[in-house]
Design a protein around this motif. Sequence first.
Motif, PDB file in Angstrom:
ATOM      1  N   GLU A 225       0.816  -1.218   0.000  1.00 20.19           N
ATOM      2  CA  GLU A 225       0.000   0.000   0.000  1.00 20.19           C
ATOM      3  C   GLU A 225       0.848   1.266   0.000  1.00 20.19           C
ATOM      4  N   ASN A 226       0.158   2.383  -0.269  1.00 21.29           N
ATOM      5  CA  ASN A 226       0.707   3.737  -0.066  1.00 21.29           C
ATOM      6  C   ASN A 226       2.034   4.007  -0.775  1.00 21.29           C
ATOM      7  N   GLN A 227       2.163   3.616  -2.016  1.00 21.80           N
ATOM      8  CA  GLN A 227       3.403   3.836  -2.760  1.00 21.80           C
ATOM      9  C   GLN A 227       3.367   5.120  -3.569  1.00 21.80           C
ATOM     10  N   ILE A 228       2.193   5.446  -4.137  1.00 22.27           N
ATOM     11  CA  ILE A 228       2.064   6.707  -4.882  1.00 22.27           C
ATOM     12  C   ILE A 228       1.265   7.651  -3.981  1.00 22.27           C
TER      13      ILE A 228
ATOM     14  N   THR B 103      -2.680   6.753  -2.800  1.00 23.70           N
ATOM     15  CA  THR B 103      -3.506   7.397  -1.772  1.00 23.70           C
ATOM     16  C   THR B 103      -4.615   8.233  -2.427  1.00 23.70           C
ATOM     17  N   PHE B 104      -5.541   8.661  -1.594  1.00 25.38           N
ATOM     18  CA  PHE B 104      -6.670   9.487  -2.023  1.00 25.38           C
ATOM     19  C   PHE B 104      -6.177  10.762  -2.725  1.00 25.38           C
ATOM     20  N   GLU B 105      -5.205  11.461  -2.085  1.00 28.44           N
ATOM     21  CA  GLU B 105      -4.687  12.721  -2.658  1.00 28.44           C
ATOM     22  C   GLU B 105      -3.967  12.446  -3.973  1.00 28.44           C
ATOM     23  N   ALA B 106      -3.196  11.349  -4.014  1.00 35.47           N
ATOM     24  CA  ALA B 106      -2.436  11.029  -5.231  1.00 35.47           C
ATOM     25  C   ALA B 106      -3.377  10.689  -6.387  1.00 35.47           C
TER      26      ALA B 106
ATOM     27  N   ALA C  68       3.355  11.897  -6.650  1.00 31.57           N
ATOM     28  CA  ALA C  68       2.377  11.792  -7.756  1.00 31.57           C
ATOM     29  C   ALA C  68       2.705  12.752  -8.901  1.00 31.57           C
ATOM     30  N   HIS C  69       3.273  13.923  -8.561  1.00 31.44           N
ATOM     31  CA  HIS C  69       3.600  14.899  -9.611  1.00 31.44           C
ATOM     32  C   HIS C  69       4.756  14.412 -10.489  1.00 31.44           C
TER      33      HIS C  69
END
Length: 423
Positions: free
Chosen positions: A304-307, A329-332, A312-313
Amino acid sequence: MADNAAESTNNKHRDVLESTQRVVQSALQKLGYPEEVYELLKEPVRLMTVRIPVRMDDGSTKIFTGYRAQHNDAVGPTKGGVRFHPEVSENEVKALSIWMSLKAGIVDLPYGGGKGGIICDPREMSFRELEGVSRGYVRAISQIVGPTKDIPAPDVMTNSQIMAWMMDEYSRMDEFNNPGFITGKPIVLGGSHGRETATAKGVTICLKEAAKKRDISIEGARVVIQGFGNAGSYLAKFMHEAGAKVIGISDAYGALHDPDGLDIDYLLDRRDSFGTVTNLFKSTISNQELLELDCDILVPAAVENQITKDNAHNIKAQIVIEAANGPTTFEATKILTERGILIVPDVLASAGGVTVSYFEWVQNNQGFYWTEQEVEERLEKVMLKGFQNVYQTAQTRRVDMRLAAYMVGVRKMAEASRFRGWI
Ligand code: NAD
């Protein structure tokens, strides 16, 4: 000390659970369901915590903690893997059980979602100790599992041998041979042909469909895969066979990169049973560098939680296919979508595993077994239908693929819960 570590892992996984709950809530709102449907579906209906005493090889007794979460059983029995990992936590198991419900809904299986895990590190345990943990776990959860209640399967660091011990323990308690209790078994014990490669096959089908949507030819496409275990290594093999150029792969210890394409056959030959291969090489890059490589298609197939919002940018791929559970993640997700990157979400992309697990259970129930070709043909039909359904929903409702997948996945259990009069 151990309890503090478990608590901190559980806190770390709170984000994963909360992100999942947020998308479930948005999906239910988009579909017009009232708030009480979300109140029912935001947590598993049942969560069991067990303590498993195991006599270790040095004569001492070690107590392991395990969990089994059953998200929603309105559609049918719950189903989902059992993970052996030092960082298993209650919040992670809860989130994973919700994802299993969504996957079952997307590929239209007669199941709800379940998930289990034990806090342990199989890399540091003997075969005999692993057998003790596996059998002890089944004894501890036996009241709430069974072929018509909740059907376990393999997940991270569990395999067909562990499923065989678990099936044997359950059958001993039941006093008859009960292969439908668990899936992912060896073929001789009622396992299905095609189960071992099912997740990667499902990812491959989604990857090819997504590539068509973006006019990317698989022949020569540059693919990067994070994780070289069951999902990642078979995917590398299928991509390589399809003519793609796998330019990056990784495991927990590092990553390999060759812009001209890696020698996949050699790597497959040399990886160990935990999906480790980079320790054989001097020149490696980090997993973070791997994710940011210049490529056409990126497949997180590890943890989990890699990007996240931090990298992400910098992702350069045009398509991200999530073979792992919860890698973005949600933000990514928001950042990647705004940047025009097509995300094929975990609940769709990795549904091949549970689909062939369902086929295994069907074969066990009917006592009649299919050929590998029959399994693959059925899998392809199911995955293509799931992909088209989610893609169409994303287009017509003007939402990203993750929200579309959650809308497709949540609808069946919400409807089943409503018809049963629960909400
Ligand atoms: P696996 O245990 O066979 O392999 C995991 C791989 O990830 C290994 O190569 C390991 O070295 C690597 N890894 C572990 N921690 C890492 C880290 N922090 N950074 C980078 N690499 C790391 O597991 P698997 O069965 O291939 O599962 C991988 C992912 O796919 C998981 O998220 C799992 O939940 C998901 N998944 C698997 C299946 C299945 O049938 N195997 C089905 C659905 C989803």
